[in-house]
Each structure stands twice: as C-alpha cells, then as structure tokens.
Design an enzyme around this catalytic site. Sequence first.
Site, PDB file in Angstrom:
ATOM      1  CE  LYS A 181      -1.827   2.813   2.856  1.00  0.00           C
ATOM      2  NZ  LYS A 181      -1.725   4.082   2.093  1.00  0.00           N
ATOM      3  CB  CYS A 294      13.068   8.326   9.164  1.00  0.00           C
ATOM      4  SG  CYS A 294      13.913   7.426   7.868  1.00  0.00           S
TER       5      CYS A 294
END
Length: 491
Positions: A181, A294
């Site tokens: 996804k 990140c």
Amino acid sequence: MTLLEPKLPDAGLAGCFIDGNWHWPEGRLTIENPSRRQPVCEVGRGAAKEIDLAVAAANRAFPAWRALAASERGRMLTELGNRLADNAEEVARVLAAESGNCIKTQSRGEAAGASGVLKYYGGVAVEQKGETLPLGPGLFSYSTREPHGVVGSIIPWNSPLQLGAVKISMALATGNTLVLKPAEDAPLAVLKLVEMAADIFPPGVFNVVTGTGEEAGAALTAHPDVAKISFTGSSEVGRLVSHAAADRIARVTLELGGKSPCIVFPDACTSGRIEATAQGVVNAMRFARQGQSCTAGSRLFVHKSVWDTLMPLVTEKAAAMKVGDALDPEADIGAVINAERYGEIRSYVAEAESQGAVFHTGETPPEDPAGFQPIPTILSGLDNSWRIAREEVFGPVLVAIPWEDEADVISMANDTHYGLAAFIFSREMDTIVRMTRSLDAGWIQVNQGGGQIPGMSYGGTKQSGTGSEYSIEGALEAYTYRKCVTVAVEA
Ligand code: NAD
C-alpha cells in the site's frame, strides 16, 4: 527557468494492481504537486474490498511462488531493477512532481537507488540458506528459511520509490507474496514501477492497493490472512499497526521516526577538515530533502571551542541552497509534501521564535504560500528540553546546542525515545569507538551524512522501530522463519 515535464502513469492511474490486472476501485484520490499546490491527476482509491481481493490473490499465488527456485525469483527482481534503470529519468520526474523532492538532489538519486535495491536483492536471493547440525551418530539436524506467506507492506510519501523497492525486494526474494500500500500523497512513481513489473511476476505474487491509511492501510494490517506486516511511517501509526498485528500474533517490522543527534568534536574542525565537517552536517540534516527524512541529524551538538568557527560555515552552506520547484533542474530544496505538514513545521518554528530562539538562518515560514517551499532554518539559544529539540519536526529545521563535557553530550543525545540514527564528526579513533559504543542508535555514521546503501543493516532501536531492512540478513530475519528438521539416520 524551464521546468521539466513529468510523464504520468497510464494504466497505473487505476491505483490497484490485483492478481495481474489493473482494477479501478470506486473511490478516487487527487494527487497534488506540492511545489505548485496544483492537482496532478486522480488515481483509484482502494479500500477494504480491494484489500480483500489482493490478499486472496496473494494467498493463491503463494504455494507456487515459494516453490520457485530462489535464483528465478532473483532473476525477476533483477529484471525489474534493469527496467527501472532504463526508465529512471521518467520515473524521477513523476516522483519530483508528486513528492516535492527535487529532481537534482533527490528524485534522480532515489530512482537510481531503488533500481540498485532491486538488483541487490535479485543477486542475493539465492543466499536463503539454513544451517546444519550433526547431532552425533544416528541424528542429523538441519534448518531451512521459510517464507511466512502473504506480506502486507505500507510505505510513507517521503521516499516512496526507494521504500517501495525495499519492500518488494525483501518480500518477494524470500518467497513471500505481497500486497503493497503506497502513501496516498505520493503513489505515482510506485505505480510507474508497478507498470514495469506487471508482466514480470506471475499473477497474484505482487499486488498493489493505493488508498488512505484509514481505509486501505487499516484493512491490510487487520486482515487475518496477512502473515507479516512491514510498515514504514510515523511512530503514532506504527503503534496502531503493532496493536493490529498483536491481535493475531502476526509478524511485524517497523521502521519509524527519529530525532537523531549529530555530534561535532573539536578535532573535526581543524582548518583542513572544517569544510568537510560543515558539509557533512548539512547533508546529515537532509536539507536537500526539506528535512523530511527519518534519519535527519536534526539535533546538532557542537563543542563550545569550535562553535564560533563551525556555525557560520554550516549556516552559509544551508542558506546558499536554492529553494524552488522540484522540477526546476537547478533547485536544491523542493517542497514539503502537503498543507498539514507545512503547517506543523511552521508552528514548531513559530513557537521556538516566540520562546526566544536565535535564528542563524531562516524564519517562520509564511502562512499561505504559493507552493509549500520551506525555509531552511538553523536555531540555537535553546536546550534539549524544548519541544522543537525533542519532537520530529520533519522539516528543514536544525537545532544547534553547544557542549563541553563528553558525558553531558552523550546524555543529551540519548535523552529521547527515538533511536534511529546518529552522526559523529571526529577523526580520533578512540573518540569514535567510545561514542559509537555509547549512543542509542541503529545506524551511526562517522564523518559523513549519506543515505542507506543496499547490503547494510538498517533499522532503529527504542521507539524508532523493530527489525532491520536493506540487507539479506535483515530480510531473512524479518521475512522468514527457521524450520528445523531433525532426522534419525541409521548409524
Ligand atoms: P504516516 O505514519 O502518517 O503514514 C505512513 C503510511 O501509513 C501511509 O501509507 C499511510 O497511508 C499509512 N497509514 C496511516 N494511517 C494508517 C492506519 N491507521 N493503519 C495502517 N496504515 C496507516 O507517516 P508519513 O507522515 O507518511 O511519513 C513520515 C513518517 O515516516 C516520519 O515519522 C518518518 O520518520 C517515518 N519514516 C521512517 C523511515 C524509516 O526507515 N525509519 C523511513 C521513512 C519515513
């Protein structure tokens, strides 16, 4: 300035690739170009119904896929990596248009990196080895590495192509089938990749359902036939994913957020080294990705003795970067992904300004800009307890704090619930070994601020995640289980 043109996906606009076919769901997502705040196109918005179909297809395809020779699975991944390399510029432009990541500094590199990831796993797929244990006369034991079954992978928008390639490669190389996804803000480059993959893998082995987290993501993590979830995204959603998996004891890998320290020692700031150190600090902060990484080294700890020499150089380098449209071939810094993220970055900086932070460069960004271009910002005059120094801003905002005592800087660096990355600038081996031993981080870079490289083990500690990706060892740990076979033999 001439902006480059993206060539959008074609069949891929359907958003859902299930059992070897493109499928238009009922709903639609509008994809926006954050550099211009203009719609790019609409794609299909899959939900629970499409997740059900995709998981069922992946389940049906699993027995034949796991039985296939690993070398054959690897060959298909290598083929996809080659196709991506051949079409890298086309994919990079789409990536720049949807994500705001500059073509020059990020999107081209990401397309090349994603191709490298696919080819790396294509090569090492055959390394799915077990162990043997001669237990003495009459007994022989060996183990094999077995795939879990259907993997559900969920990725964020900040480096969608690279992360998509990692998830596809790790799941498929190890004999699992996949439902991927993509992020609702940036699925287009991934859909271009799926178009290239459509005739490579057998139907059902590789499925994609584009949709929102609440609809498609939650349905995927809760699906009883998904044996393993690999999630990259925020710690908040990571927690929800963990809960969903725990209910049925599904396997989980989590790659979550960070607030990584970047620590500069005086010996890295001698006249011959200071230039490289300043550039390393700017690279570590990922200014060229609008700070939306990140692993950004967003807390800069500079030794007091070199503060006055290093800070102006870091500031000068950050301020000299050209902010612009991601499809401007000259721009270094593009756009933040959407209004919500832009507003959050803005409110962090505005709060720090109201509390008296010192701006070395940058300012509180305007409230309603024509494009979501952020302003590279470096702040000091605050300490490690300020919200902007503790929380993941996910914008080009570097907080600089002076230090004198090594024990103090270690304690400040580790005073966070994150443990993803850390950066150390020193040329002293003793210092490097002491520091790398003391810092709580899954990935420490010394004297550089680069990106992940296929083959390295990459993952976080503390609340930055569980499991590691980017290496065959990480893939084997996270995507397979050990099956031990003990055989009684005639002595
Ligand atoms: P996010 O957590 O909001 O979204 C990530 C993905 O999760 C998206 O595909 C989204 O649709 C989906 N999602 C949202 N809600 C969901 C739910 N309830 N159930 C299932 N899926 C759901 O993160 P983001 O804002 O897209 O990405 C930024 C975050 O990702 C940052 O925190 C960043 O540090 C982290 N990140 C981590 C790594 C890493 O390797 N550690 C890499 C890239 C980004």
